[in-house]
Design an enzyme around this catalytic site. Structure first.
Site, PDB file in Angstrom:
ATOM      1  N   ARG A  72       0.859  -1.192   0.000  1.00 30.78           N
ATOM      2  CA  ARG A  72       0.000   0.000   0.000  1.00 30.78           C
ATOM      3  C   ARG A  72       0.892   1.238   0.000  1.00 30.78           C
ATOM      4  O   ARG A  72       1.096   1.892   1.023  1.00 30.78           O
ATOM      5  CB  ARG A  72      -0.932  -0.003   1.225  1.00 30.78           C
ATOM      6  CG  ARG A  72      -1.721  -1.275   1.421  1.00 30.78           C
ATOM      7  CD  ARG A  72      -2.619  -1.646   0.252  1.00 30.78           C
ATOM      8  NE  ARG A  72      -3.762  -0.801   0.100  1.00 30.78           N
ATOM      9  CZ  ARG A  72      -4.915  -0.959   0.734  1.00 30.78           C
ATOM     10  NH1 ARG A  72      -5.053  -1.940   1.609  1.00 30.78           N
ATOM     11  NH2 ARG A  72      -5.930  -0.148   0.519  1.00 30.78           N
TER      12      ARG A  72
ATOM     13  N   GLN B 289      -1.007   3.091  -5.808  1.00 26.48           N
ATOM     14  CA  GLN B 289      -2.414   3.488  -5.702  1.00 26.48           C
ATOM     15  C   GLN B 289      -3.206   3.213  -6.975  1.00 26.48           C
ATOM     16  O   GLN B 289      -4.376   2.831  -6.913  1.00 26.48           O
ATOM     17  CB  GLN B 289      -2.511   4.968  -5.329  1.00 26.48           C
ATOM     18  CG  GLN B 289      -2.164   5.243  -3.880  1.00 26.48           C
ATOM     19  CD  GLN B 289      -2.258   6.719  -3.525  1.00 26.48           C
ATOM     20  OE1 GLN B 289      -2.413   7.569  -4.397  1.00 26.48           O
ATOM     21  NE2 GLN B 289      -2.156   7.034  -2.242  1.00 26.48           N
TER      22      GLN B 289
ATOM     23  N   ASP C  46      -4.364  -0.442  -6.966  1.00 30.95           N
ATOM     24  CA  ASP C  46      -4.922  -0.913  -5.703  1.00 30.95           C
ATOM     25  C   ASP C  46      -6.364  -1.391  -5.874  1.00 30.95           C
ATOM     26  O   ASP C  46      -7.321  -0.618  -5.762  1.00 30.95           O
ATOM     27  CB  ASP C  46      -4.839   0.217  -4.679  1.00 30.95           C
ATOM     28  CG  ASP C  46      -5.224  -0.220  -3.278  1.00 30.95           C
ATOM     29  OD1 ASP C  46      -5.714  -1.356  -3.123  1.00 30.95           O
ATOM     30  OD2 ASP C  46      -5.034   0.569  -2.338  1.00 30.95           O
TER      31      ASP C  46
ATOM     32  N   SER D 135      -8.847  -0.884  -2.782  1.00 31.62           N
ATOM     33  CA  SER D 135      -9.457   0.436  -2.642  1.00 31.62           C
ATOM     34  C   SER D 135     -10.536   0.678  -3.685  1.00 31.62           C
ATOM     35  O   SER D 135     -11.624   1.158  -3.369  1.00 31.62           O
ATOM     36  CB  SER D 135      -8.379   1.525  -2.742  1.00 31.62           C
ATOM     37  OG  SER D 135      -7.523   1.483  -1.622  1.00 31.62           O
TER      38      SER D 135
ATOM     39  N   TYR E 141      -0.555   3.166  12.958  1.00 28.60           N
ATOM     40  CA  TYR E 141      -1.327   1.940  13.093  1.00 28.60           C
ATOM     41  C   TYR E 141      -2.045   1.916  14.436  1.00 28.60           C
ATOM     42  O   TYR E 141      -1.571   2.467  15.434  1.00 28.60           O
ATOM     43  CB  TYR E 141      -0.408   0.712  12.995  1.00 28.60           C
ATOM     44  CG  TYR E 141       0.185   0.509  11.626  1.00 28.60           C
ATOM     45  CD1 TYR E 141      -0.523  -0.167  10.633  1.00 28.60           C
ATOM     46  CD2 TYR E 141       1.440   1.008  11.318  1.00 28.60           C
ATOM     47  CE1 TYR E 141       0.012  -0.348   9.368  1.00 28.60           C
ATOM     48  CE2 TYR E 141       1.994   0.832  10.048  1.00 28.60           C
ATOM     49  CZ  TYR E 141       1.264   0.152   9.085  1.00 28.60           C
ATOM     50  OH  TYR E 141       1.799  -0.016   7.840  1.00 28.60           O
TER      51      TYR E 141
END
Length: 377
Positions: A130, A135, A138, A141, A234
């Site tokens: 990621r 992107q 992806d 997503s 995170y």
């Protein structure tokens, strides 16, 4: 590793066979762009029909149409797919062929064995790092966006009330109070969709840094007074005391909510249980829960994947599957572009050229990058 140099390569797309799957791995638009990379694109007739793409459109984009999956996959150098092919289909692939899609090889022993025994270079794009560079490739997503949108529309359909506030001759109707659980891509799309429908929207996530994203879409961040902020952006694991306090406050808040859309998921792991049976029992009759995480077990204890049920106290709990497939046209367009962008990493001038120093290839290939001889290390 380079293959097919000077000969041109074949990229194959067969019709999806998983029940309910309407998407397709390549559109006429991406077929044209794959051909520009020097590839011959071979498409099974009818592969794009349920996603709104005709055979004539594929032919017009330069694709070669064939009658069945066997003909499509025969001696193909690259195979693009949405759902993972069956082990019997994998056994037909050419050794060394690249297979790109949502493959989840670790979820099926027969599938994993077929990939390894056949010497296929599998690229499960759910493993894609990621990063900013990734992107455009992806798939998680792009497909989550459609899933969040559709889940909210299902919630609006099931709810026995309007979403927006209305002033009518019969009096004023207050807006529905909608809570979106999880503020990933699917959750943020769900927030945006519920807001467009006129609901009063809240978003809940254990990561406090999502507050800004939720509020930027017009939602209110539900703060239960327990932060799971950890290092590096995170979430950390909550202590037993923190989790108990969070559950107690969430249960109390759900008594005021009309609609919940659950979107919290962890790739490759069962969905976290957030809404307990006791919480559902405390909700108002006529409330609705739509659990987008149903495919991995659901965020709600009462969720039954693929079913819509009514609880003892009149709460409707829906666990729809294949949500992205419900928006097959746009979901396919986004997914196919993701695959095109990934394939562009190793399809060069009509040949396969794998640079295993590229982390997007090396960290996505399964089970491991080949060595310089092309054999799995």
């Amino acid at each position: 590793m380079t293959a097919g140099a000077g000969q041109g390569i074949t990229i194959a797309v067969a019709r999806e066979t998983a029940p309910g799957e309407r998407r397709v791995a390549a559109t006429p638009e991406t077929c044209k762009k794959l051909a520009a990379l020097g590839a011959q694109v071979r498409v099974q007739r009818g592969a794009g029909f349920t996603a709104g793409f005709t055979d004539e459109a594929y032919a017009g984009a330069g694709a070669q149409l064939v009658d069945d999956a066997t003909a499509a996959l025969d001696n193909a150098d690259v195979v693009l797919c949405v759902q993972p092919p069956a082990a019997s289909v994998l056994a037909q692939l050419k050794p060394g062929a690249a297979l790109v899609g949502m493959l989840a090889p670790q979820a099926d022993a027969a599938r994993a064995a077929a990939i390894e025994s056949r010497g296929v270079l599998a690229f499960p794009l759910e493993r894609l790092p990621r990063t900013t560079r990734a992107q455009a490739m992806d798939i998680l997503s792009s497909q989550a966006g459609m899933a969040g949108y559709k889940a909210t529309l299902i919630a609006a359909q099931l709810a026995p009330r309007f979403f927006p506030m209305l002033t009518t001759a019969a009096g004023t109707i207050r807006p529905s109070k909608v809570l979106i659980v999880g503020a990933g891509v699917a959750g943020l799309q769900a927030i945006a969709t519920a807001k467009r429908l006129g609901a009063q929207v809240e978003g809940f996530d254990v990561r406090p840094e999502t507050r800004e994203q939720i509020e930027s879409l017009g939602g209110k961040f539900l703060d239960l007074g327990v932060s799971a902020a950890g290092e590096g952006g995170y979430a950390r694991q909550l202590t037993d005391e923190e989790r108990a306090l969070q559950q107690q406050r969430l249960a109390e808040h759900l008594k005021t909510v009309d609609v919940i859309v659950c979107t919290a998921a962890v790739p490759g792991r069962p969905a976290p249980k957030i809404v307990t049976a006791a919480m559902v029992a405390g909700m108002k009759p006529g409330s609705v829960i739509v659990d987008l995480a149903a495919e991995t077990g659901g965020n709600c204890e009462l969720t039954r994947p693929g079913e819509t049920i009514g609880s003892d106290n009149g709460v409707v709990v829906a666990g729809p599957l294949d949500l992205a497939s419900m928006g097959a046209v746009h979901a396919s367009e986004m997914y196919a572009r993701n695959l095109l962008n990934f394939a562009s990493l190793f399809v060069k001038d009509g040949a396969l050229a794998f640079d295993w120093n590229d982390e997007l290839l090396a960290k996505t290939v399964w089970p491991r990058p080949p060595d310089s001889s092309g054999v799995a290390a």
